[in-house]
Design a protein around this motif. Structure first.
Motif, PDB file in Angstrom:
ATOM      1  N   LYS A   1       0.805  -1.252   0.001  1.00 33.51           N
ATOM      2  CA  LYS A   1      -0.161  -0.103  -0.190  1.00 33.51           C
ATOM      3  C   LYS A   1       0.834   1.095  -0.038  1.00 33.51           C
ATOM      4  N   HIS A   2       1.972   1.216   0.640  1.00 31.04           N
ATOM      5  CA  HIS A   2       2.750   2.399   0.759  1.00 31.04           C
ATOM      6  C   HIS A   2       3.670   2.569  -0.353  1.00 31.04           C
ATOM      7  N   ALA A   3       3.847   1.571  -0.954  1.00 33.84           N
ATOM      8  CA  ALA A   3       4.670   1.549  -2.284  1.00 33.84           C
ATOM      9  C   ALA A   3       3.657   2.231  -3.508  1.00 33.84           C
ATOM     10  N   GLU A   4       2.467   1.976  -3.458  1.00 27.01           N
ATOM     11  CA  GLU A   4       1.393   2.089  -4.451  1.00 27.01           C
ATOM     12  C   GLU A   4       0.935   3.653  -4.231  1.00 27.01           C
ATOM     13  N   GLU A   5       1.089   4.190  -2.987  1.00 28.64           N
ATOM     14  CA  GLU A   5       0.849   5.478  -2.618  1.00 28.64           C
ATOM     15  C   GLU A   5       1.927   6.533  -3.199  1.00 28.64           C
ATOM     16  N   ARG A   6       3.287   5.933  -2.956  1.00 29.00           N
ATOM     17  CA  ARG A   6       4.555   6.429  -3.534  1.00 29.00           C
ATOM     18  C   ARG A   6       4.447   6.813  -4.995  1.00 29.00           C
ATOM     19  N   ILE A   7       4.126   5.599  -5.617  1.00 23.73           N
ATOM     20  CA  ILE A   7       3.882   5.473  -7.019  1.00 23.73           C
ATOM     21  C   ILE A   7       2.961   6.415  -7.577  1.00 23.73           C
TER      22      ILE A   7
ATOM     23  N   ASN B   1       3.697   9.663  -9.835  1.00 22.77           N
ATOM     24  CA  ASN B   1       3.032   9.960 -10.967  1.00 22.77           C
ATOM     25  C   ASN B   1       2.255  11.257 -11.229  1.00 22.77           C
ATOM     26  N   GLU B   2       1.717  11.619  -9.927  1.00 23.57           N
ATOM     27  CA  GLU B   2       1.191  13.146 -10.055  1.00 23.57           C
ATOM     28  C   GLU B   2       2.362  14.172 -10.033  1.00 23.57           C
TER      29      GLU B   2
END
Length: 76
Positions: free
Chosen positions: A6-12, A16-17
């Protein structure tokens, strides 16, 4: 494991943003610079036309002066 993913996805997503924001900002800057370049090119063309016109006028005036000088010289 789930928390790490979850943390990795948030960072990705955050990356991206940030990338998208930078991309839009860069596109805007390129558009602005392109417009300024076009304006500068138009100014250069205008100035060159002015120089060409003045050069022609100077040539005509020089020819007129030469003609007058020749007439004055031959009239003596």
């Amino acid at each position: 494991m789930m928390e790490l993913q979850k943390h990795a996805e948030e960072r990705i997503q955050q990356a991206n943003e940030e990338y998208e924001q930078l991309r839009r900002s860069s596109e805007q800057e390129i558009t602005k610079m392109s417009a300024l370049l076009k304006k500068a090119e138009m100014k250069i063309i205008s100035l060159q036309e002015g120089v060409d016109r003045k050069s022609r006028e100077n040539q005509e005036l020089t020819q007129l002066c030469d003609d007058l000088i020749n007439k004055m010289g031959s009239g003596k």
